[in-house]
Structure formats: structure tokens, C-alpha cells
Design an enzyme around this catalytic site. Structure first.
Site, PDB file in Angstrom:
ATOM      1  CG  ASP A   1      -7.324  -6.895   7.662  1.00  0.00           C
ATOM      2  OD1 ASP A   1      -6.512  -6.687   8.134  1.00  0.00           O
ATOM      3  OD2 ASP A   1      -7.354  -6.509   6.545  1.00  0.00           O
TER       4      ASP A   1
ATOM      5  CE  LYS B   1      -6.316  -3.422   5.170  1.00  0.00           C
ATOM      6  NZ  LYS B   1      -6.016  -3.999   6.694  1.00  0.00           N
TER       7      LYS B   1
ATOM      8  CB  CYS C   1       1.935  -6.883  13.757  1.00  0.00           C
ATOM      9  SG  CYS C   1       1.994  -5.380  14.178  1.00  0.00           S
TER      10      CYS C   1
ATOM     11  NE  ARG D   1      -0.134  -8.483   1.836  1.00  0.00           N
ATOM     12  CZ  ARG D   1      -0.480  -8.075   3.374  1.00  0.00           C
ATOM     13  NH1 ARG D   1      -1.862  -8.718   3.854  1.00  0.00           N
ATOM     14  NH2 ARG D   1       0.129  -6.522   3.917  1.00  0.00           N
TER      15      ARG D   1
ATOM     16  CG  HIS E   1      -6.950  -3.294  10.504  1.00  0.00           C
ATOM     17  ND1 HIS E   1      -5.567  -2.042  10.681  1.00  0.00           N
ATOM     18  CD2 HIS E   1      -6.716  -3.764   9.851  1.00  0.00           C
ATOM     19  CE1 HIS E   1      -5.106  -2.868   9.703  1.00  0.00           C
ATOM     20  NE2 HIS E   1      -5.929  -4.551   8.920  1.00  0.00           N
TER      21      HIS E   1
ATOM     22  CG  PHE F   1       3.333 -18.823  16.739  1.00  0.00           C
ATOM     23  CD1 PHE F   1       3.077 -18.180  15.743  1.00  0.00           C
ATOM     24  CD2 PHE F   1       5.167 -18.364  17.032  1.00  0.00           C
ATOM     25  CE1 PHE F   1       3.938 -17.126  15.060  1.00  0.00           C
ATOM     26  CE2 PHE F   1       6.025 -17.280  16.854  1.00  0.00           C
ATOM     27  CZ  PHE F   1       5.173 -16.532  15.193  1.00  0.00           C
ATOM     28  N   GLY F   2       0.711 -20.014  18.777  1.00  0.00           N
ATOM     29  CA  GLY F   2      -0.572 -21.337  19.677  1.00  0.00           C
ATOM     30  C   GLY F   2      -0.610 -21.370  21.139  1.00  0.00           C
TER      31      GLY F   2
ATOM     32  CB  SER G   1      -0.367  -3.740   8.133  1.00  0.00           C
ATOM     33  OG  SER G   1      -1.640  -2.973   7.624  1.00  0.00           O
TER      34      SER G   1
ATOM     35  CG  ASN H   1       0.357 -15.177  21.205  1.00  0.00           C
ATOM     36  OD1 ASN H   1       0.931 -15.275  22.091  1.00  0.00           O
ATOM     37  ND2 ASN H   1       0.229 -15.218  20.429  1.00  0.00           N
TER      38      ASN H   1
ATOM     39  CE  LYS I   1      -5.837  -7.023  11.558  1.00  0.00           C
ATOM     40  NZ  LYS I   1      -5.040  -6.380  10.684  1.00  0.00           N
TER      41      LYS I   1
ATOM     42  NE  ARG J   1      -2.652  -1.970   3.605  1.00  0.00           N
ATOM     43  CZ  ARG J   1      -1.968  -0.671   4.431  1.00  0.00           C
ATOM     44  NH1 ARG J   1      -1.879   0.681   4.162  1.00  0.00           N
ATOM     45  NH2 ARG J   1      -1.696  -0.933   5.916  1.00  0.00           N
TER      46      ARG J   1
ATOM     47  CE1 TYR K   1       0.277  -5.705  -1.918  1.00  0.00           C
ATOM     48  CE2 TYR K   1      -1.245  -3.918  -0.704  1.00  0.00           C
ATOM     49  CZ  TYR K   1      -0.572  -5.141  -0.875  1.00  0.00           C
ATOM     50  OH  TYR K   1      -0.441  -5.813   0.025  1.00  0.00           O
TER      51      TYR K   1
HETATM   52  C1  OXD Z   1      -3.100  -4.814   5.498  1.00  0.00           C
HETATM   53  C2  OXD Z   1      -3.809  -5.342   4.765  1.00  0.00           C
HETATM   54  O1  OXD Z   1      -1.928  -3.658   5.191  1.00  0.00           O
HETATM   55  O2  OXD Z   1      -4.728  -7.034   6.004  1.00  0.00           O
HETATM   56  O3  OXD Z   1      -3.511  -3.925   6.516  1.00  0.00           O
HETATM   57  O4  OXD Z   1      -3.224  -6.107   3.911  1.00  0.00           O
HETATM   58 MN    MN Z   2      -4.746  -5.473   7.524  1.00  0.00          MN
END
Ligand code: OXD
Ligand code: MN
Length: 589
Positions: free
Chosen positions: A277, A210, A254, A370, A230, A494-495, A252, A497, A256, A73, A201
């Protein structure tokens, strides 16, 4: 592909006006059918835009390589166009409507010459649900069409929901000439419209994501009394069979997606992935906050995803996936850093298609490469993401990537304090957007790049919502990324958490203890279930430690950040700030 013209006059008139300006060779209204998908795939494979992967290893899957200048982005080229700049706020780049008409609209002139103009109707949210909204994206990128078909409920279902209404979000997208010099993503929140040119993209081109579900929807949500966030949504069922739903906001890249589909390390616990997301939430008649995932698929970051870190994601990827900018192993197999071991002498094709050998100084897959895949392919989804009522949210979690300072978890004292915690969130930057990586930046509610209006007003909207919530979710902050003196992560993540989620849900149920620290309520050391973990009590101490002096400095930076919103900053947040500073001072004496 047989043409089906919709009855909706407003839609047809808009498509015609766009076609007059962009001059496509033909117009195709998408139905979302299998035959349509297959035809577009064949066309893209023939053109070399998609590469078919090994049908045994990756049935129904493809690799797309984007232009090397078009891989993330581009926030500096993303604009909000409102009458007054102050309404876009310091969190957005602002462009006047006159400027957009002068600088951006002409770029669309003849931009679709020789191309097909695809009309992509889509529903965000379960079809027919009170939460859901219809959008239509016009695009000249067949790659976008294929992605939209996975990411949204696309085609006939959307036209059926729209009927004759003209209240759909209008998204106009053209690849243009892909030059960053002629790349713009402009949002017009008042007339619910988006113009995007010069990028193919994901976040710039899949306008449902987004642009619509966050930037436009956040404005609509404020006007109508709900939230567009988000956030991931997950259901967690304890070993005793109690289920709670939580929504969590992280910037983004991190983790999710990892958290949304975590495989709990605690025996008997279960996760239900509702979304990874985006989350739309409305106060219900029962005073609780109810949430849906407006999306239908995932556009996840590939690097770092493996059977060890995220088995559910890996299983989701077993068929019908569009990979973007990953590397290729011999035999047309997808590969990315962190996925699996390579043979020493293997030669791969990197994300640009060039020969690449293990040990090379560049990465084989782009760090922001991605996968696009339907949510239903994820083993940890059930039918909850299709519920038109949504799911009730018991806890909201904010989180960031902080190597120092922020403890593993703490609870806000109240809704208002929770809004302050979200508003002052800081995280170290990642590869999801262009720019330097690893730099701490303020990212309120992980919405800094996605809030379609002045965030001072957005904080006010969050604060006001409390009045409609007699059973408001509790608010927490987590940080999986704290490091010790040796620079290594203290928490296994990971698991594991789930151990933190367990404490959170026990707090919701009123069964876990917490100690009153200046920054909020922090678990007592024995309150986190660390049975079976290789974690020393010193590590746990470091994970939960609150350094008052360092937090005072942090508070100073937070105030400076909040100050950017000037008159638009709600006084309640300054009050929260003053209380925090007082508590910190008291804790140091
Ligand atoms: C982001 C995505 O960049 O979800 O946050 O693609
Ligand atoms: Mn996102």
C-alpha cells in the site's frame, strides 16, 4: 498489564497535556508485548466489541463490526491545516488553525472519560533504518491498538528508536461519540501532528497509515528530498533468475494487494511481496531510487479475495487476523462476496449482524470490509521488507481502473513525461471511500486523497527529483480493466499480469520492442508473452489500441484538471501536455 513509563520527557509532557483535556480513566503506555495483546483481546471479547472466530478455522482471529455510519474513509471530513489555504491546494480541504482550535479541539474535551488512553509508539520502516520515522498515536480505541500492533512495528522498539528525541509525529485519536456530525480528521503538517475524532474506521483511525505515512510524510519528504507514495513494492525474478523491484500506484481498491502478491502464471517466475500500500523512496548515492515499505502489516479489502484471485492473501489469513465488517457463516467462520460458494439454504449474519440469505439484494460483507494481518504471514514475503537499505526500484507503474481508452500498458518517453502520465491519471471510483462508485475521477499518482500539500508543488517535487537520479526508474501506465464491446474484461488479470510485468522489465533491460504511439511506447502485439492464454488476436488488438480522437478529448479533460493548480502547476507539465496534443494531432493525419 504492568505500566512502563518512557523516559522521553517530550512524550510524557504531550501525553499529560492530552490527558488533562480528554480526561481518561487511566493511561496505558503500550509495549507491544504478547501479554498486552492477549489482555486487550480478552477485554474486547468480554465487551462484545470483538467476536472470537472458530479457533480451528481461524486460530487467533476476530471479527469487529464497526458502526454502520463508519465504514470507509471520509474524505470530505479530512482536512489539512496550514497557514495559507493555497499550500494545502485544491486537492485538500483546508482548515485554519484557529478554526481547528475552535471546532475540533473542544470535541476532545472529556472525550476519553471512562475510557483508557492508550499511548501507541510505532516505527514506520525497518527499525534503525535511515528511512524510518517514529510516530506516537494516542487513542481511546483498543481495537485501534490491536490493529496498530499488526500494521506497524509497535511498542518498545519505537521508544528505543526514539530515545530522547521530540521529533515524533503526534497523532491524537478519539472515537468521540462516533457521530458523522462530529467527525474530523485534521492534519497539521508543519508541526507533524494529526487530530482524528469521531471515527474508528481504518484509514481515519489507524493514524500511522494514510495520515502519517502519506499526508504528513509527503510534506516531510518534499522538504527532505524523498517521496512518500501510495504504492505497492514487489520484487520480480524471471525464469532466468534476474530480479527487479517495481513500485506501483493504483487508487484504493484497484488491486494493489492482488498485484503485490501475485502468483505468476509464467513458469519459473517469482514474486517477492515487499509492500502492498505505501512506499517511501529516496535517491541513493548510486543514483538509483531506493524504497522501503513503512508498514508491517496489511489492511486489505476482503470482498473479491479468494484462493483463485489471491491465494497468497488467503494463505496469509490462516491465523491471527482481525476481520472488520465481513459476514459470518455458521460456526463463527468469516465470509465475504467472492470468497467461496454458499449453500442455497444457508443463513449468514451480515456485516451488521442481521440474518442474511444468499440471493439477498444487499451484500453480506460490507464492500469495504477488511482484513488486518501481519506481512510476515504472506507466503510471498521474504526478508526484503526488513532490509534497512530498502530495495532499488527499476520501474514505477501507474494504473487506473478504466473500462475504455487506456491500453493494457504503455511506457512514458522520459521521467518528465512519466510525471505527466502520473499527474493525469484517471480511475473509476471504488467503495474504499464514501461516495458514488464507478465514476471516473482524476487521481494523480493515486495520491489525490493522500497528498498533504498542494499537488502543483508535488508535481514540481517529482520533476525535481530527476536531478538526483542518474539511474532513474522507467515509468509505465497499466490498465487491467479495459472492457470489450460486450462489457466484459478483455484481460484475464491476476496471475497473468506477470505477462505485462515481464514486458516492463524487458523494457528496463532493453530487450523488448515497443512502438511509438502518440501517448507513449506501446508493446508490439507479439511483444507480450501470451503463450497459453485464451486470448484472441482481436482481443489483444483491442487491449493495445490507442484511439487518437478519444485521447484528444481525454487530453482536454486532463488540461482542465491540471488548470485547477493555477500558478502552482509546473510549466514543464504544460510543455508535456502541448507535446502530447501535437503528437495526437499528427497521428490523426
Ligand atoms: C485505501 C486503503 O483506502 O489502503 O487506500 O485502505
Ligand atoms: Mn491504500
Amino acid at each position: 498489564m504492568s505500566e512502563v513509563l518512557p523516559a522521553n520527557q517530550a512524550l510524557r509532557a504531550w501525553v499529560q497535556a492530552v490527558a488533562d483535556h480528554t480526561q481518561p480513566k487511566r493511561i496505558h503506555y503500550c509495549t507491544g508485548s504478547e501479554a498486552e495483546r492477549a489482555a486487550i483481546e480478552r477485554e474486547l471479547v468480554a465487551a462484545g466489541t470483538l467476536l472470537a472466530l472458530d479457533p480451528k478455522v481461524h486460530p487467533g482471529s476476530f471479527l469487529a463490526r464497526s458502526d454502520p455510519s463508519d465504514v470507509a474513509r471520509t474524505e470530505h471530513l479530512t482536512f489539512i491545516s496550514t497557514e495559507h489555504a493555497v499550500d494545502a491546494g485544491p486537492n485538500n480541504n483546508w482548515m485554519s488553525e484557529a478554526d481547528a482550535n475552535k471546532r475540533v479541539w473542544p470535541l476532545f474535551a472529556g472525550a476519553m472519560k471512562g475510557r483508557t488512553l492508550y499511548v501507541v509508539p510505532y516505527v514506520m520502516g525497518p527499525a534503525g533504518s535511515g528511512f524510518s520515522r517514529v510516530g506516537v498515536e494516542i487513542t481511546d480505541s483498543p481495537y485501534v491498538v490491536l490493529n496498530m500492533r499488526i500494521m506497524t512495528r509497535m511498542g518498545k522498539v519505537a521508544l528505543d528508536q526514539l530515545g530522547n528525541s521530540d521529533t515524533f509525529v503526534r497523532g491524537l485519536h478519539s472515537l468521540g461519540d462516533l457521530s458523522p456530525d462530529r467527525r474530523f480528521i485534521v492534519h497539521f503538517p508543519q508541526r507533524r501532528e494529526i487530530w482524528s475524532i469521531g471515527s474508528g474506521y481504518g484509514g481515519n483511525a489507524l493514524l500511522s497509515k494514510k495520515c502519517h505515512a502519506l499526508r504528513i510524510a509527503s510534506v516531510q519528504a518534499r522538504e527532505e528530498g524523498w517521496l512518500a507514495e501510495h504504492m505497492l513494492i514487489l520484487g520480480l525474478t524471471s525464469a532466468e533468475g534476474r530480479t527487479h523491484y517495481v513500485a506501483a500506484a493504483f487508487p484504493s481498491a484497484c488491486g494493489k494487494t492482488n498485484l503485490a502478491m501475485l502468483v505468476p502464471s509464467l513458469p519459473g517466475w517469482k514474486v517477492d511481496t515487499v509492500g502492498d500500500d505505501i512506499c517511501w523512496m529516496q535517491p541513493g548515492a548510486d543514483g538509483r531510487l531506493w524504497a522501503v515499505n513503512p508498514e508491517y502489516g496489511m489492511f486489505g479489502v476482503a470482498p473479491g479475495t479468494s484462493l483463485k484471485t489471491n491465494p497468497n492473501a488467503m494463505h496469509s489469513l490462516s491465523h491471527d487476523v482481525i476481520f472488520t465488517n465481513v459476514a459470518l457463516r455458521e460456526g463463527q467462520r468469516a465470509w465475504w462476496e467472492g470468497m467461496s460458494k454458499l449453500d442455497d439454504h444457508e443463513v449468514l449474519q451480515d456485516w451488521r449482524g442481521a440474518a442474511w440469505r444468499p440471493g439477498s439484494t444487499t451484500t453480506a460483507a460490507h464492500p469495504n470490509s477488511r482484513f488486518t494481518v501481519a506481512l510476515r504471514q504472506c507466503p510471498s514475503t521474504t526478508d526484503t521488507y526488513e532490509l534497512s537499505t530498502g530495495v532499488p526500484i527499476s520501474a514505477i507503474i501507474f494504473g487506473g481502473r478504466r473500462s475504455k481508452l487506456a491500453p493494457l500498458v504503455y511506457e512514458a518517453r522520459s521521467w518528465r513525461h512519466g510525471v505527466y502520465v502520473g499527474a493525469t491519471m484517471v480511475s473509476e471510483t471504488t467503495a474504499a471511500a464514501t461516495g458514488a462508485v464507478g465514476v471516473p475521477r482524476n487521481d494523480p499518482m493515486a495520491m489525490l486523497p493522500f497528498c498533504g500539500y498542494n499537488m502543483g508543488d508535488y508535481f514540481g517535487h517529482w520533476l525535481n527529483l530527476e536531478k538526483k537520479l542518474t539511474r532513474a526508474p522507467k515509468i509505465f501506465h497499466v490498465n487491467w480493466f479495459r472492457t470489450g464491446d460486450d462489457g466484459r474484461f478483455l484481460w484475464p488479470g491476476f496471475g497473468d499480469n506477470v505477462r505485462v510485468l515481464k514486458w516492463i522489465l524487458e523494457r528496463v533491460d532493453g530487450t523488448a520492442t515497443a512502438q511509438d504511439a502518440a501517448i507513449g511506447l506501446v508493446p508490439q502485439r507479439d511483444a507480450i508473452d501470451v503463450r497459453g492464454l485464451d486470448l484472441s488476436s482481436d482481443q489483444l488488438f483491442q487491449l493495445l489500441a490507442v484511439d487518437g480522437g478519444a485521447w484528444l478529448q481525454e487530453a482536454g479533460r486532463a488540461l482542465e484538471f491540471l488548470g485547477r493548480f493555477g500558478q502552482r502547476l509546473p510549466a514543464a507539465l504544460l510543455d508535456e501536455h502541448a507535446s502530447l496534443v501535437k503528437r495526437l494531432h499528427d497521428s490523426l493525419h
